[in-house]
Design a protein around this motif. Structure first.
Motif, PDB file in Angstrom:
ATOM      1  N   LYS A 261       0.950  -1.553   0.154  1.00 26.04           N
ATOM      2  CA  LYS A 261      -0.135   0.229   0.062  1.00 26.04           C
ATOM      3  C   LYS A 261       0.885   1.452   0.053  1.00 26.04           C
ATOM      4  O   LYS A 261       2.115   1.032   0.768  1.00 26.04           O
ATOM      5  N   LYS A 262       0.422   2.589  -0.715  1.00 19.64           N
ATOM      6  CA  LYS A 262       1.027   2.961  -0.816  1.00 19.64           C
ATOM      7  C   LYS A 262       0.632   4.323   0.030  1.00 19.64           C
ATOM      8  O   LYS A 262      -0.496   4.606  -0.229  1.00 19.64           O
ATOM      9  N   LYS A 263       0.952   4.591   1.123  1.00 17.97           N
ATOM     10  CA  LYS A 263       0.587   5.749   2.088  1.00 17.97           C
ATOM     11  C   LYS A 263       1.133   7.002   2.392  1.00 17.97           C
ATOM     12  O   LYS A 263       2.564   7.213   1.840  1.00 17.97           O
TER      13      LYS A 263
ATOM     14  N   THR B   5       3.740  25.077  -5.996  1.00 16.16           N
ATOM     15  CA  THR B   5       3.257  24.614  -7.927  1.00 16.16           C
ATOM     16  C   THR B   5       3.697  25.347  -8.055  1.00 16.16           C
ATOM     17  O   THR B   5       3.598  25.267  -9.199  1.00 16.16           O
ATOM     18  N   TYR B   6       4.990  26.213  -8.688  1.00 21.93           N
ATOM     19  CA  TYR B   6       5.520  27.076  -8.860  1.00 21.93           C
ATOM     20  C   TYR B   6       6.769  26.827  -9.534  1.00 21.93           C
ATOM     21  O   TYR B   6       7.555  25.953  -9.661  1.00 21.93           O
TER      22      TYR B   6
ATOM     23  N   PRO C  11      -1.074   9.263  -5.617  1.00 24.34           N
ATOM     24  CA  PRO C  11      -1.294   8.374  -4.056  1.00 24.34           C
ATOM     25  C   PRO C  11      -0.042   8.945  -3.159  1.00 24.34           C
ATOM     26  O   PRO C  11      -0.229   8.739  -2.320  1.00 24.34           O
ATOM     27  N   ASP C  12       0.856  10.190  -4.428  1.00 21.71           N
ATOM     28  CA  ASP C  12       1.682  10.857  -3.103  1.00 21.71           C
ATOM     29  C   ASP C  12       1.948  12.138  -3.195  1.00 21.71           C
ATOM     30  O   ASP C  12       2.125  12.794  -4.727  1.00 21.71           O
ATOM     31  N   GLU C  13       2.425  12.387  -2.501  1.00 20.98           N
ATOM     32  CA  GLU C  13       2.798  14.721  -2.549  1.00 20.98           C
ATOM     33  C   GLU C  13       4.033  13.829  -3.507  1.00 20.98           C
ATOM     34  O   GLU C  13       3.230  15.568  -4.739  1.00 20.98           O
ATOM     35  N   ASP C  14       4.754  13.375  -3.357  1.00 22.40           N
ATOM     36  CA  ASP C  14       5.611  13.725  -4.478  1.00 22.40           C
ATOM     37  C   ASP C  14       5.492  13.352  -6.676  1.00 22.40           C
ATOM     38  O   ASP C  14       5.367  13.970  -7.470  1.00 22.40           O
ATOM     39  N   THR C  15       5.017  12.874  -6.269  1.00 24.32           N
ATOM     40  CA  THR C  15       3.478  12.266  -7.802  1.00 24.32           C
ATOM     41  C   THR C  15       3.005  13.224  -7.958  1.00 24.32           C
ATOM     42  O   THR C  15       3.141  13.400  -9.238  1.00 24.32           O
ATOM     43  N   LYS C  16       2.110  13.969  -6.829  1.00 24.08           N
ATOM     44  CA  LYS C  16       1.042  15.326  -7.271  1.00 24.08           C
ATOM     45  C   LYS C  16       2.024  15.945  -8.131  1.00 24.08           C
ATOM     46  O   LYS C  16       1.363  17.023  -8.311  1.00 24.08           O
TER      47      LYS C  16
ATOM     48  N   ALA D 201       4.701  17.049  -8.954  1.00 24.41           N
ATOM     49  CA  ALA D 201       5.128  16.291 -10.544  1.00 24.41           C
ATOM     50  C   ALA D 201       4.399  16.611 -11.168  1.00 24.41           C
ATOM     51  O   ALA D 201       4.612  17.723 -12.464  1.00 24.41           O
ATOM     52  N   LYS D 202       3.063  15.821 -11.193  1.00 24.53           N
ATOM     53  CA  LYS D 202       2.107  16.305 -12.640  1.00 24.53           C
ATOM     54  C   LYS D 202       1.961  18.080 -12.081  1.00 24.53           C
ATOM     55  O   LYS D 202       1.064  18.450 -13.269  1.00 24.53           O
ATOM     56  N   GLU D 203       1.689  18.238 -11.079  1.00 25.66           N
ATOM     57  CA  GLU D 203       1.182  19.878 -11.358  1.00 25.66           C
ATOM     58  C   GLU D 203       1.930  21.116 -11.667  1.00 25.66           C
ATOM     59  O   GLU D 203       1.500  21.565 -13.099  1.00 25.66           O
ATOM     60  N   LEU D 204       3.383  20.772 -11.759  1.00 28.46           N
ATOM     61  CA  LEU D 204       4.558  21.225 -12.437  1.00 28.46           C
ATOM     62  C   LEU D 204       3.877  21.027 -14.179  1.00 28.46           C
ATOM     63  O   LEU D 204       3.767  21.870 -14.911  1.00 28.46           O
TER      64      LEU D 204
END
Length: 545
Positions: free
Chosen positions: A2-4, A359-360, A483-488, A490-493
């Protein structure tokens, strides 16, 4: 496996946070420290903070007692029934008497408030909050898991988007809340953790919603004493507040004044200690005197980006062509206009973020002022002779609209300013427009939450007037299910670059609006707008006089 996302503080950190209150930083510092917070930047622009010598050099012990007098132009009609308080600028009143499960720290990261720890499980679709023990509502009833469940249900009943993704709520014990989501959305933690404020179920059920709208029953540092709509809001100390020794003040009085000049005179005359949501002209007039302290946001959380957005949804509209939108962006001299009309207090940006926000995307090139490039792109798009359009502008922003139109007219985009009232602006914002209008965008650490309200096909704001590229919508969905902050992040950038550099979809960003508190140096520990542009830390505020 599980990714938590697991955010559990060590016992010593939890204890320190409980002592300091919600996100107070060093505002609850021990006597002799800087009670206004640490890590203060030096510039006076949105996302930065300048503090006078008097405030920085304060080394006296925290003084208790007294009433803080704040003058503001914000005019709430409801101050106590939290599900019906939807305006960000009214969170300043909410936080005076109420708390949320989480707050923001000085770095813009979620931190404990009523919840001491939390766990996000993307696979199980759950958010689990562990609550602090011994917390009381101001009516002396217990804050516990059942109270959290009841409050979230009130937000659902009110149709609040913050609770729309909640499928079910379980309370295994008095200090544990397990929230099952309908689908995984990375924005749900912020939505539920920060934007829901907790009322006493007993007080509301016994007295009714009408009573709750004009009274308070929270866990916050103060209790509503009186409310006269459009005139004043007065609070007194909550003797049951969970942090020993706080709040430091005996009370807080808000005086509501609509006229900016009168607001300024109220501070200058000494009738008020502080202005919240200070008008920009007042900042221009008073900040250079050195007699006041300007409190602003330090991490880019909760601020607002203002830009100009062309309509692109209508077939045959010149702005439906990406080259025309890019020409539109190159045509506007943002730096010069913002410096002149923002008096040097606004921070220029080229995307949906403050330059110091997570997110900049520094890789976004944007569209530096280049009228020749604008003319070239217009010719390539078949508009070498230019075209006529309308700039729909609120009357209060007419000087900005006029300056922008001067730039646009110079390259052949013949824009005529049409002044409109707030109701018409809202109608165009939600129903669509033909031409150009100002773009107001809330900036937060969760781009998927805030940009989604504009980018989604069924978005609440501006969505009816723009195109919805499939790859942008896909990235938006990827952000939500990350599933995690780093992935999110990266996608936001990635989304920032695609929206602005590739599509110029939201047009030309202008600046980050300055949300600021202007105060006398003796006002300490308020942290107005610092951790989140719409909030402050009233529990740790004190008067050094």
């Amino acid at each position: 496996m599980k990714k938590k996302l697991l955010s559990t503080l060590l016992a010593v950190t939890v204890a320190a946070s409980l002592i300091a209150g919600c996100g107070a930083g060093s505002g609850a510092a021990s006597p002799g420290s800087d009670a206004s917070g640490t890590g203060m930047p030096e510039e006076t622009s949105a996302g930065t903070e300048e503090v006078s010598v008097e405030a920085k050099e304060n080394t006296g012990e925290i003084k208790t007692g007294g009433t803080l007098k704040i003058v503001t132009g914000q005019t709430p009609s409801i101050v106590g029934y939290t599900p019906e308080i939807t305006t960000n600028s009214h969170i300043q009143f909410l936080r005076t008497a109420y708390d949320s499960l989480l707050f923001y720290d000085e770095d813009g990261k979620l931190a404990p408030c009523l919840a001491e720890s939390w766990e996000s499980d993307a696979e199980e679709l759950t958010l689990t909050f562990k609550l602090y023990e011994g917390v009381k509502f101001s009516d002396d009833t217990d804050f516990n898991a059942e109270a959290v469940k009841w409050n979230i249900e009130q937000y659902q009943a009110a149709g609040r988007i913050e609770a729309a993704n909640v499928d079910s709520i379980e309370c295994p014990d008095e200090k544990t809340v397990v929230i099952k989501l309908k689908e995984w959305n990375s924005a749900s933690l912020e939505s539920i953790g920060f934007f829901i404020y907790y009322m006493s179920p007993t007080a509301v059920e016994n007295n009714g919603v009408e009573w709750a709208r004009i009274n308070s029953s929270g866990t916050g540092p103060f209790v509503l004493k009186s409310f006269e709509q459009g005139v004043s809001i007065k609070y007194e100390k909550n003797p049951l507040y969970r942090v020993a020794g706080q709040p430091y003040l005996d009370g807080i009085d808000f005086t509501i004044i609509s006229d900016a000049a009168t607001i300024e005179n109220t501070l200058v005359s000494g009738e008020a200690d502080m202005i919240s949501y200070t008008p920009i002209d007042t900042i221009k007039n008073l900040d250079p005197t050195g007699e006041y302290v300007l409190e602003t946001n330090s991490n880019g959380v909760g601020v607002e980006m203002t830009g100009i957005i062309p309509s692109s949804a209508q077939e045959g509209n010149p702005f439906a062509d990406v080259k025309v939108r890019q020409a539109f962006c190159y045509a506007v001299d943002v730096d010069t206009i913002t410096a002149a009309l923002g008096y040097g207090y606004y921070t220029v940006t080229n995307q949906w973020a403050a330059p110091n926000a997570v997110t900049y995307n520094k890789e976004v090139a944007g569209y530096p002022y280049n009228p020749e490039k604008a003319k070239e792109l217009l010719a390539e798009a078949g508009y070498g002779d230019g075209f006529d359009t309308t700039f729909w502008s609120p009357a209060g922003s007419s000087n900005w609209a006029t300056a922008i139109c001067d730039n646009l007219n110079a390259v052949g985009i013949r824009a005529k300013v049409e002044l409109i009232d707030g109701a018409k602006n809202g109608e165009l914002m939600t129903g669509g427009w033909d031409g150009i209008m100002f773009h107001y965008a809330s900036v937060g650490p969760d781009l998927g939450l805030f940009m989604g309200r504009h980018l989604d096909v069924a978005g609440s704001y501006y969505a009816s007037g723009i195109q919805h590229p499939e790859d942008c919508i896909q990235l938006l969905n990827d952000i939500r299910i990350a599933p995690d902050e780093d992935t999110k992040v990266a996608k936001e950038l990635e989304l920032q670059k695609k929206i602005y550099d590739e599509y110029a979809l939201f047009g030309k960003p202008l600046y980050i609006t300055l949300i600021a508190g202007l105060k006398y140096p003796y006002v300490q520990g308020d942290n107005f707008a610092k951790n989140h542009a719409a909030t402050w830390t009233p529990a740790t505020c004190w008067l050094d006089k």
